[in-house]
Each structure stands twice: as structure tokens, then as C-alpha cells.
Design an enzyme around this catalytic site. Structure first.
Site, mmCIF file in Angstrom:
data_model
loop_
_atom_site.group_PDB
_atom_site.id
_atom_site.type_symbol
_atom_site.label_atom_id
_atom_site.label_comp_id
_atom_site.label_asym_id
_atom_site.label_seq_id
_atom_site.Cartn_x
_atom_site.Cartn_y
_atom_site.Cartn_z
ATOM 1 N N HIS A 46 54.673 9.514 -43.816
ATOM 2 C CA HIS A 46 55.572 10.474 -44.709
ATOM 3 C C HIS A 46 56.062 9.801 -46.090
ATOM 4 C CE1 HIS A 46 60.025 11.413 -45.507
ATOM 5 N NE2 HIS A 46 59.442 12.917 -45.463
ATOM 6 N N GLU A 49 53.646 10.497 -48.425
ATOM 7 C CA GLU A 49 53.350 11.798 -48.853
ATOM 8 C C GLU A 49 54.431 12.095 -50.081
ATOM 9 O OE1 GLU A 49 56.303 15.306 -48.420
ATOM 10 O OE2 GLU A 49 55.718 14.548 -46.325
ATOM 11 N N HIS A 50 55.643 11.206 -50.087
ATOM 12 C CA HIS A 50 56.647 11.495 -51.014
ATOM 13 C C HIS A 50 56.136 10.530 -52.352
ATOM 14 C CE1 HIS A 50 60.649 12.713 -49.448
ATOM 15 N NE2 HIS A 50 59.902 12.895 -48.410
ATOM 16 N N GLU A 126 67.696 11.322 -46.354
ATOM 17 C CA GLU A 126 66.945 12.318 -45.499
ATOM 18 C C GLU A 126 67.139 11.841 -43.948
ATOM 19 O OE1 GLU A 126 62.751 14.566 -45.016
ATOM 20 O OE2 GLU A 126 62.886 12.665 -46.501
#
Length: 406
Positions: A46, A49-50, A126
Site C-alpha cells: 500500500h 502504491e502511494h 489514514e
């Protein structure tokens, strides 16, 4: 359904879906997600991906963002337990701009350390937002309960502690190990000719150095049903009930999808919604779902209710499960269920972006795409006895795990 495919010599696959809509889409899907992280890499899929958007060998993060947005398009990405997807939506005349940009960020990102440190703060926010939302957090913690001790049980975001060790070298090593060329599918959907799309694919993706996957995913074994209650300072109680389910390639996968739709799928007429909300007024929201993975799966039911109503609501859910295990659907009930299931699926295909995402995933997993009429025939072949059998295999009460927030 019209589409064409191609596989480059480096293993990257290509699928073209023609369309006449105003918007066009380009998708790069990589068969890499949270389950492919090593023990010291929790959250890295993840995180990667950022930070794909934070600079390449020839572009700054500002230039990446504006490359698509300044022509009215959209650039986005997401990560799941098994996939990473980067995609763009744009006007067809800007196709070359979009596909070149996606190739650049997937294969030529540089992951500058100062940008990584800044993004860690974003992802920590997040993580904290999930902790403030028990109705979302419980899904992650339930899969952790089901896949106890296995990478499939890890939440996608990682933890504040695990993020601290991520640096440029670690990200590059993860990318080199998992972004394998034979595990990538590129999809172009919209009013762009196949010849033009394939030419651009060959220009920006076929020239990438071959890096095929040499390792295999670790299967999950030795499932044991577990029951856990966590004391939360919330107004509502939240409950998850479920168990291990079928993988992508299981012969009864479609039957379980149909059963799930009957129980608590997308319709307000689902059995669980009718039993707990419409007849008893005990819940605002209840759903069932089935997530298939490469070599496993999970089927679950979620609902939230007043704390004093939790056990009564749970007993009603168990009663509905007992009914699908023991009472065959009538011919009319089965016909209605099949028509609803197929209709929902067909209507979702009317959304070009949704269609492109689904077909890209299907092509990655199955190396083929079934037309709607093939899927409809498979649905029509399901019998009431099939549903009873699958209900007993999956929703047998002794196989169920539960997680409660009270």
C-alpha cells in the site's frame, strides 16, 4: 462482448475493450498485494502504491499529478490483499499521454526519501481514521481472526511502527521482487482503436526488461474457528460472523456468489435485510459478502445494532443461515434469485470503468474473459441442491468465527 488480447515477450499482458463513451480508461494491474509482503514489510504494498506518484527519473510529483489533471482527467490507484492497481481516466485524444505516464510511474519511480517521510504522515492519518471507524476496522480485524498468523490476515495499511523502517532501498527491493512482468495486465478501454492501443502498449510496456516471478505464494492452512469480543467505547455494537470460503478457481465459486446474494447481497430484498431490518427494525445496515483469493477465500456477515439487541440479532442471523442450509429454494425463488443476480452483474457491465476493472482482474486470474451469455448459462445451471450443499459446506455453524465490538 468484444475484446482483444496480446502478450508481450516480457510476459506483460494486454487487453483492449472498445467503447463509444466520452471517457476512456487505462489500467495497470499488478498481481501483488499485502499477502506478498515479508514479515518486516507489513503495509509496504500500500505504501508503494502511494509513493509511485512522488517522482520518477524525469518527473516531479507535481508534474505527475498535472500530467493528467491539466487535461481534465483523473489519476488514481488502490491496493488489495492480492493486487495493486494504477489507472487513469481521460478523453481518448489524451490516450498517449495517459499510457506513457502510467508506464513511467510503475517502472521508473525513484522514491525520494524526503517524500517517503512525508507520505508516512499521510498514511498514519489514514490508519488513525480507520481506528475511529469501528464499522470499517472490524472488517480488517475479522480477516486477521480468520487468517490467523498468515499474510492474508494483515490489514492493508500496515502499522505506525512498521512504516518507520520503510526507506528508498526497501521500496526498490520490494518493487523488484514483486512487480513481475508476467504478473502485470494492462487494459485500455474506450474509443481508441486496437491498433493504436497496441502500438502504444508495445512502445511503453513491451520494452520493459523481463522480470518473471520465481516464487510462489504461501497457502493458508489449518483454519480454526475463533470467537472474540472486544470492549469498545461506541454507541452501537458491531458484529462479524463468517468463515473460510472458496478460492477463485473452485468449481462452486459462482454458487457461493449466488448464495451470498440471496443472504445479504446488494438488494434490500435480501433475506438478512428483510429479517433484521424490515421485519424487526433491529439494524440500520446488514450485509453478507464473499471475497475469493488466489488459493482461499472468506465469507462473512456484518451488522451493527444497539448493544442490548446484539444477541437477539445474532440469533436471527443464525436462524437465516439454518434456513438456507436446510430448506431448498422453490423453483420460483431460485428463478427470482438467478434473475436478480444476473441482472445486477449485467448492469454493472454498463459502467465502462467498472467493466474494465472487472475484465482486467478476470484476465489476470483466469487468463480469459467469459461473455455475459456464458456467465448466464453457468448461473442457470445452478440447482437448489447446489445451494443447500454449498450452504452446508460454508455456513455450518461449527465452522463459523465471530468478532464482536461491544
Amino acid at each position: 462482448m468484444s475484446y482483444k488480447t496480446h502478450t508481450s515477450s516480457n510476459g506483460i499482458r494486454f487487453i483492449h475493450i472498445p467503447g463509444k463513451r466520452v471517457a476512456a480508461h487505462c489500467i495497470v494491474m499488478i498481481n501483488t498485494g499485502t499477502r506478498d509482503e515479508l514479515a518486516n514489510e507489513h503495509g509496504m504494498a500500500h505504501f508503494l502504491e502511494h509513493v509511485l506518484f512522488k517522482g520518477t527519473q524525469k518527473r516531479s510529483s507535481y508534474q505527475i499529478i498535472n500530467r493528467i489533471e491539466e487535461v481534465g482527467g483523473d489519476l488514481d490507484a488502490f491496493t488489495t490483499k492480492e493486487d495493486t492497481c494504477v489507472y487513469a481516466t481521460f478523453l481518448p485524444k489524451h490516450f498517449e499521454r495517459a499510457i506513457e505516464l502510467l508506464s513511467d510511474i510503475v517502472f521508473h519511480s525513484v522514491f525520494p526519501q524526503n517524500q517517503l517521510e512525508r507520505e508516512k504522515l499521510v498514511i498514519n492519518d489514514e490508519i488513525n481514521s480507520y481506528k475511529d471507524s469501528p464499522a470499517e476496522l472490524i472488517y480488517d480485524e475479522f480477516e486477521e481472526l480468520i487468517f490467523d498468523g498468515h499474510p492474508l490476515g494483515r490489514n492493508i495499511l500496515g502499522t505506525t511502527e512498521s512504516l518507520k523502517s520503510f526507506n528508498t532501498q526497501a521500496i526498490q527491493q520490494f518493487c523488484q521482487r514483486t512487480y513481475n512482468t508476467d504478473q502485470i495486465v494492462v487494459c485500455v478501454a474506450g474509443n481508441i482503436s486496437y491498433s493504436k492501443a497496441l502500438q502504444s502498449f508495445n512502445k511503453y510496456f513491451s520494452t520493459v526488461a523481463e522480470n518473471k516471478r520465481r516464487w510462489k505464494r504461501k497457502p493458508f492452512k489449518n483454519f480454526v474457528p475463533l470467537h472474540k469480543t472486544i470492549d469498545k467505547n461506541t454507541f452501537q455494537a458491531h458484529c462479524m460472523l463468517g468463515t473460510l470460503a472458496y478460492s477463485y478457481n473452485h468449481k462452486d465459486r459462482l454458487t457461493l456468489h449466488l448464495l451470498n446474494n440471496i443472504l445479504g447481497g446488494g438488494g434490500s430484498n435480501s433475506r438478512l435485510n428483510m429479517a433484521l431490518r424490515e421485519r424487526k427494525g433491529m439494524v440500520y445496515f446488514i450485509e453478507s459478502n464473499y471475497n475469493a483469493y488466489f488459493d482461499s477465500g472468506v465469507a462473512y456477515i456484518y451488522f451493527g445494532t444497539d448493544k442490548e439487541k446484539l444477541e437477539k440479532a445474532l440469533s436471527l442471523v443464525l436462524h437465516e443461515l439454518k434456513k438456507v442450509r436446510e430448506i431448498p429454494l422453490t423453483d420460483k425463488q431460485l428463478s427470482v434469485a438467478k434473475n436478480q443476480f444476473y441482472g445486477q452483474m449485467a448492469l454493472s457491465f454498463d459502467n465502462q470503468e467498472s467493466l474494465a476493472m472487472n475484465l482486467t482482474k478476470s484476465y489476470m486470474v483466469f487468463k480469459k474473459i467469459d461473455d455475459l451469455d456464458v456467465i448466464q448459462k453457468e448461473i442457470e445451471s445452478i440447482t437448489a441442491e447446489d445451494i443447500i450443499r454449498v450452504a452446508n459446506e460454508i455456513y455450518s455453524e461449527e465452522k463459523l468465527s465471530s468478532l464482536k465490538y461491544i
